[in-house]
Design a protein around this motif. Structure first.
Motif, PDB file in Angstrom:
ATOM      1  N   LEU A   1       0.867  -1.171   0.000  1.00 16.94           N
ATOM      2  CA  LEU A   1       0.000   0.000   0.000  1.00 16.94           C
ATOM      3  C   LEU A   1       0.906   1.225   0.000  1.00 16.94           C
ATOM      4  O   LEU A   1       1.722   1.397   0.906  1.00 16.94           O
ATOM      5  N   ALA A   2       0.786   2.046  -1.030  1.00 13.05           N
ATOM      6  CA  ALA A   2       1.665   3.207  -1.152  1.00 13.05           C
ATOM      7  C   ALA A   2       0.905   4.376  -1.764  1.00 13.05           C
ATOM      8  O   ALA A   2       0.076   4.190  -2.662  1.00 13.05           O
ATOM      9  N   VAL A   3       1.197   5.565  -1.270  1.00 12.67           N
ATOM     10  CA  VAL A   3       0.592   6.804  -1.768  1.00 12.67           C
ATOM     11  C   VAL A   3       1.715   7.804  -2.003  1.00 12.67           C
ATOM     12  O   VAL A   3       2.649   7.914  -1.191  1.00 12.67           O
ATOM     13  N   THR A   4       1.658   8.526  -3.110  1.00 15.03           N
ATOM     14  CA  THR A   4       2.698   9.499  -3.409  1.00 15.03           C
ATOM     15  C   THR A   4       2.785  10.552  -2.300  1.00 15.03           C
ATOM     16  O   THR A   4       1.767  10.922  -1.710  1.00 15.03           O
ATOM     17  N   PRO A   5       3.989  11.025  -1.981  1.00 13.17           N
ATOM     18  CA  PRO A   5       4.146  11.953  -0.851  1.00 13.17           C
ATOM     19  C   PRO A   5       3.243  13.176  -0.920  1.00 13.17           C
ATOM     20  O   PRO A   5       2.686  13.607   0.098  1.00 13.17           O
ATOM     21  N   GLU A   6       3.052  13.727  -2.102  1.00  9.88           N
ATOM     22  CA  GLU A   6       2.257  14.955  -2.223  1.00  9.88           C
ATOM     23  C   GLU A   6       0.762  14.717  -2.052  1.00  9.88           C
ATOM     24  O   GLU A   6      -0.013  15.682  -1.913  1.00  9.88           O
ATOM     25  N   GLU A   7       0.324  13.459  -2.052  1.00  9.50           N
ATOM     26  CA  GLU A   7      -1.102  13.150  -1.941  1.00  9.50           C
ATOM     27  C   GLU A   7      -1.467  12.510  -0.604  1.00  9.50           C
ATOM     28  O   GLU A   7      -2.601  12.059  -0.426  1.00  9.50           O
ATOM     29  N   ARG A   8      -0.527  12.486   0.330  1.00  3.51           N
ATOM     30  CA  ARG A   8      -0.800  11.841   1.610  1.00  3.51           C
ATOM     31  C   ARG A   8      -1.702  12.718   2.485  1.00  3.51           C
ATOM     32  O   ARG A   8      -1.874  13.894   2.250  1.00  3.51           O
ATOM     33  N   ARG A   9      -2.273  12.062   3.496  1.00  7.11           N
ATOM     34  CA  ARG A   9      -3.156  12.720   4.473  1.00  7.11           C
ATOM     35  C   ARG A   9      -4.424  13.266   3.818  1.00  7.11           C
ATOM     36  O   ARG A   9      -4.999  14.253   4.274  1.00  7.11           O
ATOM     37  N   GLN A  10      -4.830  12.609   2.731  1.00  5.22           N
ATOM     38  CA  GLN A  10      -6.081  12.987   2.075  1.00  5.22           C
ATOM     39  C   GLN A  10      -7.055  11.811   1.995  1.00  5.22           C
ATOM     40  O   GLN A  10      -8.031  11.864   1.247  1.00  5.22           O
ATOM     41  N   GLY A  11      -6.767  10.759   2.745  1.00  5.37           N
ATOM     42  CA  GLY A  11      -7.678   9.625   2.791  1.00  5.37           C
ATOM     43  C   GLY A  11      -7.522   8.635   1.660  1.00  5.37           C
ATOM     44  O   GLY A  11      -8.347   7.722   1.525  1.00  5.37           O
ATOM     45  N   ILE A  12      -6.487   8.782   0.845  1.00  4.45           N
ATOM     46  CA  ILE A  12      -6.332   7.893  -0.310  1.00  4.45           C
ATOM     47  C   ILE A  12      -5.991   6.478   0.138  1.00  4.45           C
ATOM     48  O   ILE A  12      -6.576   5.495  -0.340  1.00  4.45           O
ATOM     49  N   GLY A  13      -5.049   6.341   1.056  1.00  4.99           N
ATOM     50  CA  GLY A  13      -4.703   5.015   1.551  1.00  4.99           C
ATOM     51  C   GLY A  13      -5.892   4.340   2.219  1.00  4.99           C
ATOM     52  O   GLY A  13      -6.146   3.144   1.996  1.00  4.99           O
ATOM     53  N   GLY A  14      -6.632   5.108   3.022  1.00  8.07           N
ATOM     54  CA  GLY A  14      -7.820   4.552   3.661  1.00  8.07           C
ATOM     55  C   GLY A  14      -8.870   4.142   2.652  1.00  8.07           C
ATOM     56  O   GLY A  14      -9.554   3.125   2.822  1.00  8.07           O
ATOM     57  N   GLY A  15      -9.006   4.923   1.582  1.00  8.37           N
ATOM     58  CA  GLY A  15      -9.966   4.575   0.541  1.00  8.37           C
ATOM     59  C   GLY A  15      -9.595   3.290  -0.181  1.00  8.37           C
ATOM     60  O   GLY A  15     -10.463   2.464  -0.492  1.00  8.37           O
ATOM     61  N   LEU A  16      -8.316   3.108  -0.454  1.00  6.42           N
ATOM     62  CA  LEU A  16      -7.855   1.868  -1.096  1.00  6.42           C
ATOM     63  C   LEU A  16      -8.095   0.668  -0.188  1.00  6.42           C
ATOM     64  O   LEU A  16      -8.555  -0.390  -0.636  1.00  6.42           O
ATOM     65  N   LEU A  17      -7.815   0.831   1.100  1.00  9.73           N
ATOM     66  CA  LEU A  17      -8.045  -0.259   2.036  1.00  9.73           C
ATOM     67  C   LEU A  17      -9.530  -0.587   2.155  1.00  9.73           C
ATOM     68  O   LEU A  17      -9.924  -1.753   2.194  1.00  9.73           O
ATOM     69  N   ALA A  18     -10.372   0.446   2.199  1.00  6.83           N
ATOM     70  CA  ALA A  18     -11.817   0.219   2.308  1.00  6.83           C
ATOM     71  C   ALA A  18     -12.339  -0.548   1.093  1.00  6.83           C
ATOM     72  O   ALA A  18     -13.193  -1.435   1.223  1.00  6.83           O
ATOM     73  N   GLU A  19     -11.823  -0.221  -0.087  1.00 12.28           N
ATOM     74  CA  GLU A  19     -12.241  -0.936  -1.300  1.00 12.28           C
ATOM     75  C   GLU A  19     -11.805  -2.395  -1.234  1.00 12.28           C
ATOM     76  O   GLU A  19     -12.573  -3.304  -1.585  1.00 12.28           O
ATOM     77  N   ALA A  20     -10.571  -2.637  -0.782  1.00  9.65           N
ATOM     78  CA  ALA A  20     -10.088  -4.009  -0.659  1.00  9.65           C
ATOM     79  C   ALA A  20     -10.913  -4.783   0.363  1.00  9.65           C
ATOM     80  O   ALA A  20     -11.275  -5.944   0.146  1.00  9.65           O
ATOM     81  N   GLU A  21     -11.231  -4.139   1.481  1.00  9.09           N
ATOM     82  CA  GLU A  21     -12.037  -4.792   2.522  1.00  9.09           C
ATOM     83  C   GLU A  21     -13.411  -5.182   1.976  1.00  9.09           C
ATOM     84  O   GLU A  21     -13.904  -6.296   2.229  1.00  9.09           O
ATOM     85  N   ALA A  22     -14.029  -4.275   1.234  1.00 10.09           N
ATOM     86  CA  ALA A  22     -15.371  -4.545   0.706  1.00 10.09           C
ATOM     87  C   ALA A  22     -15.339  -5.716  -0.279  1.00 10.09           C
ATOM     88  O   ALA A  22     -16.222  -6.578  -0.255  1.00 10.09           O
ATOM     89  N   ARG A  23     -14.341  -5.739  -1.138  1.00  4.61           N
ATOM     90  CA  ARG A  23     -14.255  -6.824  -2.111  1.00  4.61           C
ATOM     91  C   ARG A  23     -14.011  -8.165  -1.427  1.00  4.61           C
ATOM     92  O   ARG A  23     -14.620  -9.176  -1.787  1.00  4.61           O
ATOM     93  N   LEU A  24     -13.142  -8.174  -0.439  1.00  2.00           N
ATOM     94  CA  LEU A  24     -12.849  -9.412   0.267  1.00  2.00           C
ATOM     95  C   LEU A  24     -14.054  -9.905   1.051  1.00  2.00           C
ATOM     96  O   LEU A  24     -14.371 -11.090   1.043  1.00  2.00           O
ATOM     97  N   ALA A  25     -14.721  -8.984   1.749  1.00  2.84           N
ATOM     98  CA  ALA A  25     -15.897  -9.376   2.518  1.00  2.84           C
ATOM     99  C   ALA A  25     -16.970  -9.956   1.607  1.00  2.84           C
ATOM    100  O   ALA A  25     -17.654 -10.924   1.946  1.00  2.84           O
ATOM    101  N   GLY A  26     -17.113  -9.381   0.421  1.00  2.00           N
ATOM    102  CA  GLY A  26     -18.100  -9.880  -0.519  1.00  2.00           C
ATOM    103  C   GLY A  26     -17.796 -11.274  -1.022  1.00  2.00           C
ATOM    104  O   GLY A  26     -18.691 -11.993  -1.473  1.00  2.00           O
TER     105      GLY A  26
END
Length: 313
Positions: free
Chosen positions: A86-111
């Protein structure tokens, strides 16, 4: 412009490599970004379903997640999913991008019926045991997003500069072993079935898969010890990353014979000859052995996390 989360095809893996070069803060990880991406996002797909998600803003890749959709070869449990990168470019951090990627992965796995998602290495193809504690913002994010730490792992570093204990000669030790009928040599592709069988029968786990990623590859390798055609031990390197050593194992009946130290230093000499300046002995168990045999020191420490999905257990 909003960030869109999409699936990434193989054609976009060069962009993932470029992102990781910029987003992996530790120099030793950024330098091996091509190998890390090839291992996790490409080679792993040959024997398990790999999920590749990208966060895109204005057509540019700003974040990436690579994981396993269902199942874990290391645990043999189809209820477990893994996030390997899981990686986010330095200039885009602290904007919820990593959390959004994790949430998408969680939803797909749970399904798909997964009960838990692990932020932990998933042998035989892995790049880290877990989250390096020096990636402190990632540790904090995992805890904030509901993951709990359940294990700690560590690597040891072996200095491969000229004159280091890791590169001292094995000639005398090999002569002693030869006097007992033990041959030590480089493993060849024809040895792989026997090596894999020995690893499975003696140690279980996924070491047979890691051996398959080492034997016969130009940027990796392995050495073995045998007597009368019977394998007594092996050591390998480069399965997932060029600078990483492991796995290695010695038959219980041959422990204390000196085979392990010989096999270890043979591999470390190969890595030094390939230009590796410091080898990472991954996911270490016997710390005193590696300290004594190669002067290795504990350096990288990892937290492994897990989270229940949809309250399943």
């Amino acid at each position: 412009m909003d960030v869109e989360i999409i699936e990434l095809g193989p054609d976009r893996l060069p962009e993932v490599v470029d992102l990781c070069r910029r987003a992996l803060d530790l120099p030793e990880d950024a330098a091996e970004a091509p190998s890390i991406v090839a291992t996790l996002a490409d080679r792993a797909a040959a024997d398990r379903p790999v999920l590749r998600l990208g966060a895109v803003r204005g057509g540019a890749l700003v974040g990436v997640l690579v994981g396993v959709l269902v199942g874990s070869l290391s645990a043999g449990d189809p209820r477990l999913g893994h996030v390997d990168l899981l990686a986010v470019t330095p200039e885009e951090r602290r904007q919820g991008i990593g959390g959004g990627l994790l949430a998408e992965a969680e939803a797909r796995l749970a399904g798909l019926g997964a009960a838990e998602l692990l932020l932990a290495g998933n042998p035989p193809q892995y790049a880290w045991p877990g989250i390096d504690v020096r990636y402190t913002p990632a540790v904090c994010a995992a805890l904030r997003l509901g993951y709990r730490q359940d294990r700690t792992a560590w690597n040891m570093t072996a200095d491969l500069s000229e004159g280091s204990p890791a590169l001292r000669s094995t000639e005398a030790a090999e002569q002693r072993l030869a006097g007992r009928g033990v041959t030590v040599r480089r493993a060849e592709p024809a040895d792989l079935p026997a090596l894999a069988g020995f690893a499975r029968a003696t140690f279980g786990g996924a070491w047979d898969g890691e051996l398959a990623g080492s034997v016969g590859r130009p940027d990796a390798g392995a050495h073995l010890a045998e007597r009368d055609g019977e394998i007594l031990g092996f050591a390998a390197y480069g399965s997932s990353r060029p600078s990483w050593f492991g796995p290695m194992g010695t038959a219980p009946a041959a422990e204390g014979s000196g085979i392990g130290g010989v096999l270890l230093r043979r591999c470390l000499r190969d890595q030094a000859a390939a230009g590796v300046e410091a080898a990472q002995i991954g996911w270490v168990g016997p710390v005193p052995f590696y300290s004594g045999a190669a002067g290795a020191r504990i350096e990288r420490v990892f937290f492994l996390f897990r989270k229940e999905l949809n309250g399943q257990k």
